[in-house]
Enzyme design. Structure first.
Site, PDB file in Angstrom:
ATOM      1  N   GLY A  46       0.835  -1.191   0.000  1.00  0.00           N
ATOM      2  CA  GLY A  46       0.000   0.000   0.000  1.00  0.00           C
ATOM      3  C   GLY A  46       0.869   1.239   0.000  1.00  0.00           C
ATOM      4  N   GLN A  51       3.175   9.942   1.185  1.00  0.00           N
ATOM      5  CA  GLN A  51       4.437   9.201   1.220  1.00  0.00           C
ATOM      6  C   GLN A  51       5.313   9.458  -0.007  1.00  0.00           C
ATOM      7  OE1 GLN A  51       2.397   5.244   2.235  1.00  0.00           O
ATOM      8  NE2 GLN A  51       4.342   5.148   3.324  1.00  0.00           N
ATOM      9  N   CYS A  97       6.142   0.227   7.752  1.00  0.00           N
ATOM     10  CA  CYS A  97       5.720   1.323   6.888  1.00  0.00           C
ATOM     11  C   CYS A  97       6.914   1.768   6.052  1.00  0.00           C
ATOM     12  CB  CYS A  97       5.218   2.475   7.754  1.00  0.00           C
ATOM     13  SG  CYS A  97       4.708   3.910   6.789  1.00  0.00           S
ATOM     14  N   GLU A 140      -3.376   2.952   5.581  1.00  0.00           N
ATOM     15  CA  GLU A 140      -3.239   3.950   4.505  1.00  0.00           C
ATOM     16  C   GLU A 140      -4.151   5.158   4.738  1.00  0.00           C
ATOM     17  OE1 GLU A 140      -0.771   3.734   2.696  1.00  0.00           O
ATOM     18  OE2 GLU A 140      -0.328   1.621   2.998  1.00  0.00           O
ATOM     19  N   HIS A 143      -2.593   7.448   6.980  1.00  0.00           N
ATOM     20  CA  HIS A 143      -1.581   8.295   6.325  1.00  0.00           C
ATOM     21  C   HIS A 143      -2.188   9.592   5.781  1.00  0.00           C
ATOM     22  CE1 HIS A 143       2.315   6.374   6.278  1.00  0.00           C
ATOM     23  NE2 HIS A 143       1.847   5.232   5.835  1.00  0.00           N
TER      24      HIS A 143
HETATM   25 NI    NI Z   1       2.764   3.331   5.826  1.00  0.00          NI
END
Ligand code: NI
Length: 167
Positions: A46, A51, A97, A140, A143
């Protein structure tokens, strides 16, 4: 096709309020393709837009495991995803992560979630997921709300190589 640089902790973009996706255009299509390439290259199961340094509500997930009902592997593109239902029952699991390299931690997550989102063309989606796929969605969606799994755990350690899929 392009592999984007993955932003790591403590970069500020990982903590910012993300902007909704409003234009389902070619720029979005390109970002989605690049994020999928970057996730596969990492490799991860993912990836969320912050990110790769883009503060938008966009997530890609690709996951499948034979012993779970998430097999065969399926690709999800989720714009503006939201968890609209979650089970009271939680399960503890180990997460890593891509933005927090070389560490993992145990996190309690809802066992079942229902996610509402749009795809890259703006079509409405509603997905019910269990087990690891539900965990990936929760990780996710955290995030894009500026939350890292490290905010949800008190046990963090260095894993054995290949101990788990990285999200
Ligand atoms: Ni992550």
């Amino acid at each position: 096709m392009a592999i984007l640089d993955i932003v790591t902790f403590p970069s500020k973009v990982l903590r910012e309020e993300t902007k909704p996706i409003t234009d389902f255009d070619q720029d979005l299509e390109k970002l989605v393709e690049d994020m999928i390439d970057t996730m596969r290259d990492a490799p991860g199961v993912g990836l969320a837009a912050p990110q790769v340094g883009v503060s938008k509500k966009l997530v890609v997930v690709e996951y499948g495991r034979e012993e779970e009902d998430s097999f065969p592997k399926q690709l999800f593109v989720l714009a503006n995803p939201e968890i609209v239902e979650r089970s009271e029952e939680t399960v503890r699991g180990v997460e890593g992560c891509l933005s927090v390299p070389d560490l993992v931690g145990s996190v309690d997550r809802a066992r079942v979630v229902t996610v509402r989102a749009q795809d890259q063309h703006g079509k409405n989606l509603k997905i019910r997921a269990e087990g690891w796929l539900a965990r990936i969605f929760q990780h996710e969606i955290d995030h894009i709300n500026g939350i890292l799994y490290t905010d949800r755990t008190r046990e963090i350690w260095q894993p054995e190589p290949d101990e788990l899929d990285t999200i």
